[in-house]
Design an enzyme around this catalytic site. Structure first.
Site, PDB file in Angstrom:
ATOM      1  N   SER A 141     -14.285   3.082   1.300  1.00 23.67           N
ATOM      2  CA  SER A 141     -13.212   2.149   2.032  1.00 23.67           C
ATOM      3  C   SER A 141     -14.089   1.122   2.562  1.00 23.67           C
ATOM      4  O   SER A 141     -15.260   1.339   3.158  1.00 23.67           O
ATOM      5  CB  SER A 141     -12.490   2.851   3.154  1.00 23.67           C
ATOM      6  OG  SER A 141     -11.573   2.322   3.671  1.00 23.67           O
ATOM      7  N   TYR A 155     -11.418   8.963  10.074  1.00 24.47           N
ATOM      8  CA  TYR A 155     -11.466   8.359   8.591  1.00 24.47           C
ATOM      9  C   TYR A 155     -12.668   7.532   8.353  1.00 24.47           C
ATOM     10  O   TYR A 155     -13.448   7.435   7.284  1.00 24.47           O
ATOM     11  CB  TYR A 155     -10.061   7.512   8.428  1.00 24.47           C
ATOM     12  CG  TYR A 155     -10.008   7.015   7.137  1.00 24.47           C
ATOM     13  CD1 TYR A 155      -9.555   7.907   5.974  1.00 24.47           C
ATOM     14  CD2 TYR A 155     -10.049   5.621   6.726  1.00 24.47           C
ATOM     15  CE1 TYR A 155      -9.497   7.229   4.779  1.00 24.47           C
ATOM     16  CE2 TYR A 155      -9.953   5.080   5.437  1.00 24.47           C
ATOM     17  CZ  TYR A 155      -9.600   5.881   4.389  1.00 24.47           C
ATOM     18  OH  TYR A 155      -9.447   5.307   3.102  1.00 24.47           O
TER      19      TYR A 155
HETATM   20  P1  NDP Z   1      -2.647   8.212  -1.959  1.00 25.82           P
HETATM   21  O1  NDP Z   1      -2.219   8.969  -0.667  1.00 25.82           O
HETATM   22  O2  NDP Z   1      -1.708   7.192  -2.584  1.00 25.82           O
HETATM   23  O3  NDP Z   1      -3.069   9.227  -3.062  1.00 25.82           O
HETATM   24  C1  NDP Z   1      -3.821  10.309  -2.835  1.00 25.82           C
HETATM   25  C2  NDP Z   1      -4.179  10.813  -4.093  1.00 25.82           C
HETATM   26  O4  NDP Z   1      -5.286  11.847  -3.699  1.00 25.82           O
HETATM   27  C3  NDP Z   1      -3.259  11.485  -4.682  1.00 25.82           C
HETATM   28  O5  NDP Z   1      -3.261  11.496  -6.131  1.00 25.82           O
HETATM   29  C4  NDP Z   1      -3.396  12.759  -4.119  1.00 25.82           C
HETATM   30  O6  NDP Z   1      -2.783  13.917  -5.154  1.00 25.82           O
HETATM   31  C5  NDP Z   1      -4.723  13.177  -4.067  1.00 25.82           C
HETATM   32  N1  NDP Z   1      -5.062  14.156  -2.946  1.00 25.82           N
HETATM   33  C6  NDP Z   1      -4.856  13.991  -1.613  1.00 25.82           C
HETATM   34  N2  NDP Z   1      -5.298  14.830  -0.993  1.00 25.82           N
HETATM   35  C7  NDP Z   1      -5.888  15.619  -1.979  1.00 25.82           C
HETATM   36  C8  NDP Z   1      -6.704  17.030  -1.984  1.00 25.82           C
HETATM   37  N3  NDP Z   1      -6.864  17.919  -0.889  1.00 25.82           N
HETATM   38  N4  NDP Z   1      -7.044  17.526  -3.075  1.00 25.82           N
HETATM   39  C9  NDP Z   1      -7.003  16.907  -4.301  1.00 25.82           C
HETATM   40  N5  NDP Z   1      -6.155  15.850  -4.528  1.00 25.82           N
HETATM   41  C10 NDP Z   1      -5.719  15.325  -3.350  1.00 25.82           C
HETATM   42  O7  NDP Z   1      -3.785   7.477  -1.726  1.00 25.82           O
HETATM   43  P2  NDP Z   1      -4.647   6.181  -2.248  1.00 25.82           P
HETATM   44  O8  NDP Z   1      -4.429   5.984  -3.776  1.00 25.82           O
HETATM   45  O9  NDP Z   1      -4.233   5.049  -1.604  1.00 25.82           O
HETATM   46  O10 NDP Z   1      -6.165   6.485  -1.920  1.00 25.82           O
HETATM   47  C11 NDP Z   1      -6.919   6.912  -2.990  1.00 25.82           C
HETATM   48  C12 NDP Z   1      -8.429   6.567  -2.191  1.00 25.82           C
HETATM   49  O11 NDP Z   1      -8.650   5.167  -2.135  1.00 25.82           O
HETATM   50  C13 NDP Z   1      -8.682   7.640  -0.973  1.00 25.82           C
HETATM   51  O12 NDP Z   1     -10.012   8.163  -1.210  1.00 25.82           O
HETATM   52  C14 NDP Z   1      -8.644   6.686  -0.189  1.00 25.82           C
HETATM   53  O13 NDP Z   1      -9.155   6.794   1.096  1.00 25.82           O
HETATM   54  C15 NDP Z   1      -9.211   5.420  -0.744  1.00 25.82           C
HETATM   55  N6  NDP Z   1      -8.706   3.985  -0.209  1.00 25.82           N
HETATM   56  C16 NDP Z   1      -7.440   3.671   0.040  1.00 25.82           C
HETATM   57  C17 NDP Z   1      -7.034   2.404   0.458  1.00 25.82           C
HETATM   58  C18 NDP Z   1      -5.675   2.087   0.294  1.00 25.82           C
HETATM   59  O14 NDP Z   1      -5.652   0.882   1.099  1.00 25.82           O
HETATM   60  N7  NDP Z   1      -4.942   2.427  -0.389  1.00 25.82           N
HETATM   61  C19 NDP Z   1      -8.135   1.844   0.797  1.00 25.82           C
HETATM   62  C20 NDP Z   1      -9.492   2.201   0.772  1.00 25.82           C
HETATM   63  C21 NDP Z   1      -9.759   3.304   0.216  1.00 25.82           C
HETATM   64  P3  NDP Z   1      -1.336  15.127  -4.341  1.00 25.82           P
HETATM   65  O15 NDP Z   1      -0.389  14.032  -4.053  1.00 25.82           O
HETATM   66  O16 NDP Z   1      -1.390  16.040  -5.712  1.00 25.82           O
HETATM   67  O17 NDP Z   1      -1.987  15.443  -3.240  1.00 25.82           O
END
Ligand code: NDP
Length: 246
Positions: A141, A155
Site C-alpha cells: 500500500s 496498518y
Molecule cells: P477488500 O476488503 O475489498 O477485500 C479483501 C479480500 O481479502 C477479500 O477477498 C477477502 O475475502 C480477503 N480476506 C480478508 N481477510 C482474509 C483472511 N484473513 N484470509 C483470507 N482472505 C482474506 O480489500 P481490497 O480489495 O481493498 O484490498 C486487497 C489488498 O489491497 C489488501 O492487502 C489491502 O491492504 C490492499 N490495499 C487496498 C487499497 C484500497 O484502497 N482498497 C489500497 C492499498 C492497498 P473474504 O471476504 O472471504 O474474507
C-alpha cells in the site's frame, strides 16, 4: 498464445475487490488460478464462474490468511490441483483503525497475523513448489511508504513490514530466478475503501488524477510483474496511486 499460458497462479483473498480483479486478469492472460477466501464463499464462487465463462480455469479454496495450517494447505492444494506453482500474489489484507489511545492489542495481533505473518507463511510454503523463474507479488500500500492520516499506525506498520519482507525475499529466492516485488496501490474503490463518503472525498482531493483507482488498474500492474516482461525487476516497488505520493 497468451502471455501466462501454462502458468499456475495463487491469489490470496481473491473473492472480492483487488484480489478478484487480479484473479480474473491473470486467468484472462492464460494462467490457471487458485483464489483463496476466508468468509465469502459465494463471492469466491462467482469469480471462479466468471473466469470459467470467459474460457479460463480457476478454483476457490477456503483459507484464513491468519492461520498457518490453512495457509500451508492452501499452497499445497493449489500445487497438487494445478501441477506446481509459478505466480504467488499475496493480496489478502485487512484494516484495523485506532490511534495511540484507542488501538487494541487484539487488533494489532490480528493485522500482523493476516497482513504480515500470512504472506510470510505463504511464501515459505510456496518456495517448495515455485518453479524456477517464478514470481512473488505482494500487495502492499502507499501506507507502506508513509502514513497519510491518523489512526492507521497498525496498518502502516503491516505494509512497511510487507515491503521489507519483499526486499529480503528478492535475495532469498533469486538463485532460482524467482523475483519478489511489491505493488503499492493508492485509494482503490473496494469494500475496504469505497469511493464514496467523507473519507473518500478527502482521499480523492489528495490524488493528482482526482479519482479513485479501480481493481483492474492494480491487476494490470500485477499482470506485468507476473509476465516475462518483468524479468529483470526484483525487489522493486510499483506504486499505483494516481500520483498521490509523488
Ligand atoms: P477488500 O476488503 O475489498 O477485500 C479483501 C479480500 O481479502 C477479500 O477477498 C477477502 O475475502 C480477503 N480476506 C480478508 N481477510 C482474509 C483472511 N484473513 N484470509 C483470507 N482472505 C482474506 O480489500 P481490497 O480489495 O481493498 O484490498 C486487497 C489488498 O489491497 C489488501 O492487502 C489491502 O491492504 C490492499 N490495499 C487496498 C487499497 C484500497 O484502497 N482498497 C489500497 C492499498 C492497498 P473474504 O471476504 O472471504 O474474507
Amino acid at each position: 498464445m497468451s502471455r501466462l499460458d501454462g502458468k499456475v497462479a495463487l491469489v490470496t483473498g481473491g473473492s472480492r475487490g483487488i484480489g478478484a480483479a487480479i484473479a480474473k486478469r491473470l486467468a484472462a492472460d492464460g494462467a490457471k488460478v487458485a483464489l483463496s477466501y476466508s468468509s465469502s464463499p459465494d463471492a469466491a464462487d462467482a469469480v471462479v464462474a466468471e473466469i470459467a465463462a470467459a474460457g479460463g480455469e480457476a478454483a476457490a479454496l477456503k483459507a484464513d490468511a491468519g492461520s498457518e495450517e490453512e495457509t500451508r494447505s492452501l499452497v499445497d492444494e493449489t500445487a497438487a490441483r494445478f501441477g506446481g506453482l509459478d505466480i504467488l500474489v499475496n493480496n489478502a489484507g485487512i484494516v484495523r483503525m485506532g490511534t495511540v489511545d484507542s488501538a487494541s492489542l487484539e487488533d494489532l495481533d490480528r493485522i500482523y497475523a493476516v497482513n504480515v505473518r500470512g504472506p510470510f507463511v505463504t511464501v515459505q510454503a510456496a518456495a517448495q513448489h515455485l518453479r524456477d523463474g517464478g514470481r512473488v507479488i505482494n500487495i502492499g500500500s502507499i501506507n507502506g511508504e508513509r502514513a497519510l492520516i491518523a489512526g492507521m499506525s497498525m496498518y502502516v506498520m503491516s505494509k512497511f513490514a510487507l515491503g521489507g519482507l519483499t526486499r529480503g525475499w528478492a535475495h532469498d529466492l533469486a538463485a532460482r530466478g524467482i523475483t519478489a516485488n511489491v505493488v503499492e496501490p493508492g485509494p482503490i474503490d473496494t469494500d475496504m475503501n469505497p469511493a464514496e463518503g467523507p473519507m473518500a472525498d478527502r482521499m480523492t482531493h489528495m490524488v493528482p488524477l482526482k479519482r479513485y483507482g479501480q481493481g483492474d488498474e492494480v491487476a494490470a500492474a500485477v499482470a506485468f510483474l507476473a509476465s516475462d516482461d518483468s524479468s529483470y525487476i526484483n525487489g522493486a516497488t510499483l506504486v499505483v496511486d494516481g500520483g498521490l505520493i509523488a
